[in-house]
Design a protein around this motif. Sequence first.
Motif, PDB file in Angstrom:
ATOM      1  N   LEU A  73     -33.519 -37.601  10.760  1.00 47.42           N
ATOM      2  CA  LEU A  73     -32.130 -38.074  10.789  1.00 47.42           C
ATOM      3  C   LEU A  73     -31.155 -36.909  10.700  1.00 47.42           C
ATOM      4  O   LEU A  73     -30.140 -36.877  11.407  1.00 47.42           O
ATOM      5  CB  LEU A  73     -31.880 -39.058   9.642  1.00 47.42           C
ATOM      6  N   LYS A  74     -31.479 -35.932   9.886  1.00 46.15           N
ATOM      7  CA  LYS A  74     -30.629 -34.749   9.757  1.00 46.15           C
ATOM      8  C   LYS A  74     -30.591 -33.961  11.062  1.00 46.15           C
ATOM      9  O   LYS A  74     -29.530 -33.487  11.476  1.00 46.15           O
ATOM     10  CB  LYS A  74     -31.161 -33.874   8.619  1.00 46.15           C
ATOM     11  N   GLU A  75     -31.743 -33.841  11.725  1.00 49.37           N
ATOM     12  CA  GLU A  75     -31.798 -33.135  13.008  1.00 49.37           C
ATOM     13  C   GLU A  75     -30.982 -33.862  14.069  1.00 49.37           C
ATOM     14  O   GLU A  75     -30.261 -33.234  14.845  1.00 49.37           O
ATOM     15  CB  GLU A  75     -33.250 -32.999  13.470  1.00 49.37           C
ATOM     16  N   ILE A  76     -31.096 -35.184  14.114  1.00 52.44           N
ATOM     17  CA  ILE A  76     -30.344 -35.969  15.092  1.00 52.44           C
ATOM     18  C   ILE A  76     -28.849 -35.832  14.850  1.00 52.44           C
ATOM     19  O   ILE A  76     -28.068 -35.657  15.795  1.00 52.44           O
ATOM     20  CB  ILE A  76     -30.788 -37.445  15.053  1.00 52.44           C
ATOM     21  N   THR A  77     -28.440 -35.868  13.589  1.00 51.75           N
ATOM     22  CA  THR A  77     -27.026 -35.705  13.260  1.00 51.75           C
ATOM     23  C   THR A  77     -26.519 -34.335  13.699  1.00 51.75           C
ATOM     24  O   THR A  77     -25.419 -34.218  14.244  1.00 51.75           O
ATOM     25  CB  THR A  77     -26.809 -35.887  11.742  1.00 51.75           C
ATOM     26  N   ALA A  78     -27.318 -33.305  13.509  1.00 58.01           N
ATOM     27  CA  ALA A  78     -26.924 -31.956  13.934  1.00 58.01           C
ATOM     28  C   ALA A  78     -26.840 -31.871  15.456  1.00 58.01           C
ATOM     29  O   ALA A  78     -25.924 -31.236  15.997  1.00 58.01           O
ATOM     30  CB  ALA A  78     -27.918 -30.925  13.402  1.00 58.01           C
ATOM     31  N   GLN A  79     -27.765 -32.519  16.164  1.00 60.25           N
ATOM     32  CA  GLN A  79     -27.726 -32.518  17.624  1.00 60.25           C
ATOM     33  C   GLN A  79     -26.475 -33.225  18.130  1.00 60.25           C
ATOM     34  O   GLN A  79     -25.808 -32.742  19.057  1.00 60.25           O
ATOM     35  CB  GLN A  79     -28.967 -33.216  18.190  1.00 60.25           C
ATOM     36  N   ILE A  80     -26.138 -34.349  17.523  1.00 62.44           N
ATOM     37  CA  ILE A  80     -24.948 -35.103  17.935  1.00 62.44           C
ATOM     38  C   ILE A  80     -23.695 -34.261  17.701  1.00 62.44           C
ATOM     39  O   ILE A  80     -22.818 -34.177  18.567  1.00 62.44           O
ATOM     40  CB  ILE A  80     -24.878 -36.450  17.184  1.00 62.44           C
ATOM     41  N   ARG A  81     -23.606 -33.640  16.533  1.00 61.55           N
ATOM     42  CA  ARG A  81     -22.444 -32.799  16.227  1.00 61.55           C
ATOM     43  C   ARG A  81     -22.320 -31.664  17.244  1.00 61.55           C
ATOM     44  O   ARG A  81     -21.237 -31.377  17.753  1.00 61.55           O
ATOM     45  CB  ARG A  81     -22.562 -32.233  14.804  1.00 61.55           C
ATOM     46  N   GLN A  82     -23.444 -31.050  17.581  1.00 61.40           N
ATOM     47  CA  GLN A  82     -23.428 -29.941  18.532  1.00 61.40           C
ATOM     48  C   GLN A  82     -23.004 -30.412  19.923  1.00 61.40           C
ATOM     49  O   GLN A  82     -22.195 -29.753  20.582  1.00 61.40           O
ATOM     50  CB  GLN A  82     -24.803 -29.292  18.591  1.00 61.40           C
ATOM     51  N   ILE A  83     -23.513 -31.557  20.368  1.00 62.27           N
ATOM     52  CA  ILE A  83     -23.144 -32.073  21.695  1.00 62.27           C
ATOM     53  C   ILE A  83     -21.654 -32.383  21.744  1.00 62.27           C
ATOM     54  O   ILE A  83     -20.973 -32.038  22.716  1.00 62.27           O
ATOM     55  CB  ILE A  83     -23.977 -33.326  22.039  1.00 62.27           C
ATOM     56  N   ILE A  84     -21.136 -33.005  20.700  1.00 64.97           N
ATOM     57  CA  ILE A  84     -19.706 -33.346  20.684  1.00 64.97           C
ATOM     58  C   ILE A  84     -18.851 -32.087  20.670  1.00 64.97           C
ATOM     59  O   ILE A  84     -17.878 -31.967  21.419  1.00 64.97           O
ATOM     60  CB  ILE A  84     -19.378 -34.264  19.489  1.00 64.97           C
ATOM     61  N   GLU A  85     -19.200 -31.133  19.826  1.00 68.45           N
ATOM     62  CA  GLU A  85     -18.392 -29.918  19.722  1.00 68.45           C
ATOM     63  C   GLU A  85     -18.434 -29.094  21.014  1.00 68.45           C
ATOM     64  O   GLU A  85     -17.432 -28.506  21.414  1.00 68.45           O
ATOM     65  CB  GLU A  85     -18.856 -29.073  18.541  1.00 68.45           C
ATOM     66  N   MET A  86     -19.582 -29.054  21.677  1.00 72.79           N
ATOM     67  CA  MET A  86     -19.698 -28.247  22.891  1.00 72.79           C
ATOM     68  C   MET A  86     -19.028 -28.909  24.095  1.00 72.79           C
ATOM     69  O   MET A  86     -18.568 -28.215  24.995  1.00 72.79           O
ATOM     70  CB  MET A  86     -21.173 -27.984  23.207  1.00 72.79           C
ATOM     71  N   ASN A  87     -18.968 -30.234  24.128  1.00 77.96           N
ATOM     72  CA  ASN A  87     -18.456 -30.943  25.293  1.00 77.96           C
ATOM     73  C   ASN A  87     -17.086 -31.564  25.068  1.00 77.96           C
ATOM     74  O   ASN A  87     -16.624 -32.331  25.915  1.00 77.96           O
ATOM     75  CB  ASN A  87     -19.439 -32.034  25.711  1.00 77.96           C
ATOM     76  N   SER A  88     -16.449 -31.262  23.962  1.00 75.58           N
ATOM     77  CA  SER A  88     -15.150 -31.859  23.668  1.00 75.58           C
ATOM     78  C   SER A  88     -14.112 -31.429  24.702  1.00 75.58           C
ATOM     79  O   SER A  88     -13.988 -30.257  25.047  1.00 75.58           O
ATOM     80  CB  SER A  88     -14.696 -31.444  22.262  1.00 75.58           C
ATOM     81  N   VAL A  89     -13.363 -32.414  25.193  1.00 76.86           N
ATOM     82  CA  VAL A  89     -12.335 -32.182  26.204  1.00 76.86           C
ATOM     83  C   VAL A  89     -10.987 -32.109  25.492  1.00 76.86           C
ATOM     84  O   VAL A  89     -10.706 -32.890  24.589  1.00 76.86           O
ATOM     85  CB  VAL A  89     -12.335 -33.333  27.243  1.00 76.86           C
ATOM     86  N   PHE A  90     -10.152 -31.185  25.921  1.00 75.93           N
ATOM     87  CA  PHE A  90      -8.826 -31.015  25.332  1.00 75.93           C
ATOM     88  C   PHE A  90      -7.987 -32.265  25.596  1.00 75.93           C
ATOM     89  O   PHE A  90      -7.843 -32.700  26.736  1.00 75.93           O
ATOM     90  CB  PHE A  90      -8.148 -29.770  25.922  1.00 75.93           C
ATOM     91  N   LYS A  91      -7.446 -32.856  24.535  1.00 77.26           N
ATOM     92  CA  LYS A  91      -6.676 -34.091  24.657  1.00 77.26           C
ATOM     93  C   LYS A  91      -5.290 -33.845  25.232  1.00 77.26           C
ATOM     94  O   LYS A  91      -4.712 -34.722  25.851  1.00 77.26           O
ATOM     95  CB  LYS A  91      -6.521 -34.758  23.288  1.00 77.26           C
ATOM     96  N   GLY A  92      -4.766 -32.668  25.010  1.00 73.28           N
ATOM     97  CA  GLY A  92      -3.427 -32.337  25.484  1.00 73.28           C
ATOM     98  C   GLY A  92      -2.476 -32.205  24.312  1.00 73.28           C
ATOM     99  O   GLY A  92      -2.773 -32.610  23.185  1.00 73.28           O
ATOM    100  N   LYS A  93      -1.302 -31.636  24.600  1.00 75.19           N
ATOM    101  CA  LYS A  93      -0.299 -31.542  23.545  1.00 75.19           C
ATOM    102  C   LYS A  93       1.079 -31.523  24.197  1.00 75.19           C
ATOM    103  O   LYS A  93       1.230 -31.273  25.391  1.00 75.19           O
ATOM    104  CB  LYS A  93      -0.510 -30.313  22.667  1.00 75.19           C
ATOM    105  N   GLY A  94       2.054 -31.808  23.409  1.00 74.78           N
ATOM    106  CA  GLY A  94       3.421 -31.823  23.921  1.00 74.78           C
ATOM    107  C   GLY A  94       3.968 -33.237  24.006  1.00 74.78           C
ATOM    108  O   GLY A  94       3.419 -34.190  23.447  1.00 74.78           O
ATOM    109  N   ASP A  95       5.061 -33.383  24.759  1.00 72.97           N
ATOM    110  CA  ASP A  95       5.736 -34.671  24.852  1.00 72.97           C
ATOM    111  C   ASP A  95       5.192 -35.545  25.974  1.00 72.97           C
ATOM    112  O   ASP A  95       5.558 -36.711  26.076  1.00 72.97           O
ATOM    113  CB  ASP A  95       7.243 -34.451  25.084  1.00 72.97           C
ATOM    114  N   ASP A  96       4.341 -35.017  26.830  1.00 73.36           N
ATOM    115  CA  ASP A  96       3.863 -35.783  27.977  1.00 73.36           C
ATOM    116  C   ASP A  96       2.610 -36.610  27.661  1.00 73.36           C
ATOM    117  O   ASP A  96       1.964 -37.124  28.565  1.00 73.36           O
ATOM    118  CB  ASP A  96       3.588 -34.850  29.156  1.00 73.36           C
ATOM    119  N   LEU A  97       2.257 -36.788  26.400  1.00 74.71           N
ATOM    120  CA  LEU A  97       1.049 -37.530  26.032  1.00 74.71           C
ATOM    121  C   LEU A  97       1.323 -39.029  26.048  1.00 74.71           C
ATOM    122  O   LEU A  97       2.411 -39.491  25.729  1.00 74.71           O
ATOM    123  CB  LEU A  97       0.577 -37.112  24.639  1.00 74.71           C
TER     124      LEU A  97
END
Length: 184
Positions: A73-97
Amino acid sequence: MAGSLQDQLLGAGLIKDQKAKNIKTNKRKAEKKSRKTNTELENEAAKLGEEAREAQRLKSQALNEETRKAKELKEITAQIRQIIEMNSVFKGKGDDLVIYNFTDFNKVKAIYVTSKNHDLVSRGRLAIARLKDVYHLIPAEAAVKIQERDEGSIVLLNDAKENTDTTVEDDPYAEFQIPDDLMW
């Protein structure tokens, strides 16, 4: 402390002479009977020791299995965290959101994203994943990999097949245009 256990018990006064004689007599009779029938004497101490070893082995196996599951379970949690952190897409910033509403644990949540990301999430190209109560946008392919490990980490993954623009023959609203500025 020399002598047999029986002599020691007699010396300590824990058993009486008659009881000790009865034990010796019963032991001799059992040995004589086993010699006649060619069978071995039952050793109760060895039997109890074997049962104790078996109980300890089963307990050890259960503990090892529990430890293995916790490690997995600990290994799976670490894999999930790594996949999310590596593939995270920039949400954007500013007034156009723009705001994108979704449900998480039967509660409506909102995330501010660019209009392009809003469209990609709606079409199923991007997914919303939760990591330590923070929502991240990730590609759908990464979301599928995470869902194979743990479905609870993916909050929203729209089906890309449902969102293809196909016309239904009996659609009574087909002649009406949807406004471009309409946001759900």
